[in-house]
Scaffold this motif. Structure first.
Motif, PDB file in Angstrom:
ATOM      1  N   LEU A  58       0.626  -0.906  -0.128  1.00  0.00           N
ATOM      2  CA  LEU A  58      -0.264  -0.121  -0.362  1.00  0.00           C
ATOM      3  C   LEU A  58       1.040   1.559  -0.259  1.00  0.00           C
ATOM      4  O   LEU A  58       0.384   1.912  -0.860  1.00  0.00           O
ATOM      5  N   ALA A  59       1.764   0.999   1.002  1.00  0.00           N
ATOM      6  CA  ALA A  59       2.740   2.637   0.979  1.00  0.00           C
ATOM      7  C   ALA A  59       3.509   2.773  -0.531  1.00  0.00           C
ATOM      8  O   ALA A  59       3.501   3.881  -0.755  1.00  0.00           O
ATOM      9  N   GLN A  60       4.044   2.017  -1.283  1.00  0.00           N
ATOM     10  CA  GLN A  60       4.477   2.291  -2.667  1.00  0.00           C
ATOM     11  C   GLN A  60       3.619   2.316  -3.410  1.00  0.00           C
ATOM     12  O   GLN A  60       3.516   3.553  -4.438  1.00  0.00           O
ATOM     13  N   ALA A  61       2.151   2.282  -3.294  1.00  0.00           N
ATOM     14  CA  ALA A  61       0.842   2.307  -4.309  1.00  0.00           C
ATOM     15  C   ALA A  61       0.908   4.236  -4.270  1.00  0.00           C
ATOM     16  O   ALA A  61       0.983   4.411  -5.395  1.00  0.00           O
ATOM     17  N   VAL A  62       0.789   4.015  -2.308  1.00  0.00           N
ATOM     18  CA  VAL A  62       0.221   5.474  -1.958  1.00  0.00           C
ATOM     19  C   VAL A  62       1.257   6.511  -2.687  1.00  0.00           C
ATOM     20  O   VAL A  62       0.961   7.544  -3.419  1.00  0.00           O
ATOM     21  N   LYS A  63       2.519   6.432  -2.548  1.00  0.00           N
ATOM     22  CA  LYS A  63       3.769   6.776  -3.146  1.00  0.00           C
ATOM     23  C   LYS A  63       4.177   7.242  -5.031  1.00  0.00           C
ATOM     24  O   LYS A  63       4.164   8.114  -5.317  1.00  0.00           O
ATOM     25  N   GLU A  64       3.445   6.306  -5.082  1.00  0.00           N
ATOM     26  CA  GLU A  64       3.334   6.161  -7.202  1.00  0.00           C
ATOM     27  C   GLU A  64       2.394   7.552  -7.429  1.00  0.00           C
ATOM     28  O   GLU A  64       2.673   7.861  -8.715  1.00  0.00           O
ATOM     29  N   ARG A  65       1.508   7.211  -6.728  1.00  0.00           N
ATOM     30  CA  ARG A  65       0.241   7.701  -7.539  1.00  0.00           C
ATOM     31  C   ARG A  65       0.355   9.497  -6.549  1.00  0.00           C
ATOM     32  O   ARG A  65      -0.159  10.319  -7.477  1.00  0.00           O
ATOM     33  N   LEU A  66       0.900   9.195  -5.641  1.00  0.00           N
ATOM     34  CA  LEU A  66       1.285  10.830  -4.942  1.00  0.00           C
ATOM     35  C   LEU A  66       2.022  12.210  -6.081  1.00  0.00           C
ATOM     36  O   LEU A  66       2.304  13.150  -5.827  1.00  0.00           O
ATOM     37  N   VAL A  67       2.761  11.215  -7.137  1.00  0.00           N
ATOM     38  CA  VAL A  67       3.910  11.725  -7.935  1.00  0.00           C
ATOM     39  C   VAL A  67       2.684  12.858  -8.876  1.00  0.00           C
ATOM     40  O   VAL A  67       3.582  13.935  -9.008  1.00  0.00           O
ATOM     41  N   GLY A  68       1.729  12.471  -9.426  1.00  0.00           N
ATOM     42  CA  GLY A  68       1.134  12.700 -10.313  1.00  0.00           C
ATOM     43  C   GLY A  68       0.058  14.223  -9.232  1.00  0.00           C
ATOM     44  O   GLY A  68       0.347  15.217  -9.441  1.00  0.00           O
ATOM     45  N   TRP A  69      -0.328  13.803  -7.901  1.00  0.00           N
ATOM     46  CA  TRP A  69      -0.854  14.815  -7.189  1.00  0.00           C
ATOM     47  C   TRP A  69      -0.302  15.900  -6.430  1.00  0.00           C
ATOM     48  O   TRP A  69      -0.648  16.535  -6.763  1.00  0.00           O
ATOM     49  N   LYS A  70       1.296  15.520  -6.405  1.00  0.00           N
ATOM     50  CA  LYS A  70       2.316  16.763  -6.115  1.00  0.00           C
ATOM     51  C   LYS A  70       2.000  17.498  -7.094  1.00  0.00           C
ATOM     52  O   LYS A  70       2.462  18.494  -6.875  1.00  0.00           O
ATOM     53  N   ALA A  71       2.130  17.674  -8.554  1.00  0.00           N
ATOM     54  CA  ALA A  71       2.090  18.557  -9.862  1.00  0.00           C
ATOM     55  C   ALA A  71       0.844  19.238 -10.035  1.00  0.00           C
ATOM     56  O   ALA A  71       0.309  20.259  -9.631  1.00  0.00           O
ATOM     57  N   VAL A  72      -0.569  17.865  -9.143  1.00  0.00           N
ATOM     58  CA  VAL A  72      -1.889  18.896  -9.320  1.00  0.00           C
ATOM     59  C   VAL A  72      -1.839  20.106  -8.350  1.00  0.00           C
ATOM     60  O   VAL A  72      -2.024  21.205  -8.594  1.00  0.00           O
TER      61      VAL A  72
END
Length: 445
Positions: A300-314
Motif C-alpha cells: 500500500l505504501a508503494q502504491a500511494v507514493k506512485e500515485r502521489l507523484v501526479g498529485w503533487k503536480a496538481v
C-alpha cells in the motif's frame, strides 16, 4: 374552573403521548422494513429465497418481531413463522396500499386498551416496478406499557399543574401552547441534516397547525422520493454504460495492435469499467461477489507514493501544499483500488479542506492505515457519523459542486476487501479520513 381547564388541556396531551409512541415505534421499524425490502429485491427476481428466509428467522429471533415477504400476487415467499394469513383485515389493507406502490397509512395511536400487532409494510421496487412487499408484524406490548406509564405521569402532572396555575405559574402553559411550533422547528433542523424520513405529528392540533404540518410532511416525502430517484438514476446509468464500454474496448483492442498509444486508452477504459461496476454496487443493483485473492499482495505504501507523484503536480499548480508523511510498507489485497480511493480523498481535501494536506501510510495492529489529513474547518460530531453515506453532504459544503458519492465509493471499496473508513477530528483542527484495510500476514517487506 381551573380543574376543567386542566382536564381539557390533558386530553390533547394524552393523545400526543399515544400518537407519538405509536409513530416512534412505526418509524423505527419502518427502517427495518426498508432494509428487508432492499434485501428482497434480488431474491424476488432470481427465485433464490433461502438466504432471505434465514434473515427473516434471525430477525424474528433477535427482535421478537415476525417478518415475511410476499410477491406481487401476495404469495408468501419467505417468512419467519408459519401460518401467515394475507387475507387478514389489517394485512389486506397494508398490502393493498403497498403493492400499489404507495406507503401505507400510519397506524392508530397505541392506547393501553388496544391489542394486536402493528403492521409495517414497504414495497420491493426495481426500476419503478413493484415486485412485492416486505411486512413486519410488530408487537405492541412494550409500546402500550410505555403509553400507560406516560398517562400515569400525565395524571400526576395534571395535579401539579392545577397547583401551579393556582399560584400563578403561566410559563409552562405557554410552552405547551407553542410545542407544535417547536416540534416543527426541530423537524426542520433534522431535514437540513439529511434525515429525510423526519415527520411531524398533525393529530390533536389547531386546523392551521394541522395544515402546516401536512404541508411539511408532504415536502419531506417529496425530498425522500427525490433521493430515491437519485439512487435509481445511478443504478440505471451504470447499467446503460456497460454495453458501450465493452464495445469501445473491443475496438481499441484491435487498434492496439497497430498503435502503441492505444494501449494507454485500454487502461483508461478498464479503469472506467471498474468505476461503473462500483457505482452499480453502490446503488444496490449488483450483489458484490467474494474476492478471490489470487493475486500477490499489494504494498500500500508503494502504491500511494506512485500515485502521489501526479498529485503533487496538481497541488503545486493550485498553490496547495501536499506533504508526504510516514510511509510504512504493508501488504494489502491486490484488489484494493488505491488510485481511485486516493483520488477521491485528495480531491475532497483540496475542495473542502485547507492546506497543508498530509498523506501517510502506517500500521495499526492487524490493519494498514492510509490517512489523508487537511487543516480546514472539519466536521461536527453528528456529521462525522454520516461520512460515507450515499448522497450525503455536509451543510457547509452543499453549495459547492459534487454528488455526495465520492466517500460512499471509498467506503464501498474498503469494505470489499474487508476494510473500513474512519473520519475523526485530529489534534490542531481539520479532518482526518482513514482507510483501514486488513494487513496480509504473509507479505514480506
Amino acid at each position: 374552573m381551573v380543574v376543567i381547564l386542566a382536564i381539557v388541556a390533558a386530553v390533547p396531551l394524552a393523545n400526543y403521548i399515544a400518537t407519538s409512541t405509536s409513530r416512534t415505534l412505526f418509524l423505527s421499524r419502518s427502517n427495518d422494513a426498508d432494509w428487508f425490502a432492499t434485501m428482497a429485491e434480488s431474491p424476488l427476481q432470481s427465485g433464490d429465497i433461502a438466504s432471505l428466509r434465514e434473515l427473516a428467522v434471525r430477525y424474528h429471533q433477535l427482535y421478537n418481531t415476525p417478518v415475511f415477504v410476499v410477491d406481487v400476487d401476495r404469495r408468501v415467499i419467505a417468512t419467519s413463522r408459519s401460518g401467515v394469513d394475507v387475507k387478514a383485515p389489517d394485512l389486506k389493507v397494508a398490502l393493498d396500499s403497498t403493492l400499489a406502490g404507495r406507503l401505507p397509512a400510519e397506524p392508530p395511536a397505541l392506547w393501553p386498551w388496544r391489542t394486536g400487532e402493528m403492521v409495517v409494510a414497504r414495497p420491493v421496487v426495481n426500476n419503478g416496478r413493484v415486485l412485492g412487499a416486505a411486512v413486519l408484524r410488530v408487537p405492541t406490548e412494550k409500546g402500550r406499557d410505555q403509553v400507560e406509564r406516560g398517562l400515569l405521569l400525565l395524571l400526576g402532572g395534571l395535579l401539579i399543574a392545577i397547583g401551579a396555575v393556582v399560584i400563578g405559574i403561566v410559563r409552562p402553559i405557554t410552552r405547551w401552547v407553542l410545542r407544535p411550533l417547536n416540534d416543527l422547528d426541530n423537524a426542520t433542523h433534522q431535514i437540513t441534516r439529511g434525515a429525510l424520513d423526519t415527520r411531524v405529528s398533525t393529530d390533536g392540533r389547531a386546523p392551521e397547525l394541522r395544515r402546516l404540518g401536512d404541508s411539511f410532511n408532504s415536502m419531506a416525502l417529496s425530498l425522500h422520493q427525490a433521493r430515491q430517484r437519485e439512487r435509481e438514476f445511478v443504478a440505471d446509468a451504470s447499467h446503460q454504460l456497460r454495453t458501450p464500454l465493452t464495445s469501445a474496448r473491443i475496438h481499441i483492442e484491435g487498434l492496439s495492435r497497430l498503435s502503441p498509444t492505444a494501449r494507454f486508452a485500454l487502461s483508461d477504459i478498464d479503469r472506467l469499467g471498474r468505476i461503473v461496476q462500483r457505482l452499480s454496487r453502490l446503488a444496490g443493483s449488483d450483489r458484490p461477489g467474494d474476492i478471490e485473492g489470487s493475486e500477490a499482495p499489494l504494498d500500500l505504501a508503494q502504491a500511494v507514493k506512485e500515485r502521489l507523484v501526479g498529485w503533487k503536480a496538481v497541488y503545486a499548480a493550485d498553490d496547495l501544499e501536499l506533504i508526504i508523511g510516514e510511509m510504512v510498507p504493508g501488504g494489502v489485497a491486490a484488489e484494493l483500488e488505491v488510485d481511485d480511493i486516493l483520488d477521491v480523498l485528495l480531491d475532497n481535501a483540496s475542495k473542502y479542506g485547507a492546506p497543508p494536506v498530509e498523506v501517510s501510510v502506517t500500521r495499526d495492529g492487524t490493519e494498514v492505515v492510509m490517512s489523508v489529513r487537511d487543516h480546514g474547518l472539519g466536521l461536527g460530531s453528528r456529521d462525522l457519523k454520516k461520512v460515507g453515506e450515499r448522497f450525503w453532504r455536509s451543510a457547509h459544503h452543499r453549495e459547492m459542486p459534487g454528488t455526495g458519492l465520492g466517500l460512499a465509493i471509498v467506503r464501498s471499496e474498503a469494505a470489499r476487501v474487508g476494510g473500513r473508513v474512519v473520519a475523526r477530528p485530529p489534534i490542531g483542527g481539520g479532518l482526518v479520513i482513514e482507510v483501514r484495510v486488513p494487513l496480509i500476514d504473509d507479505y514480506e517487506d
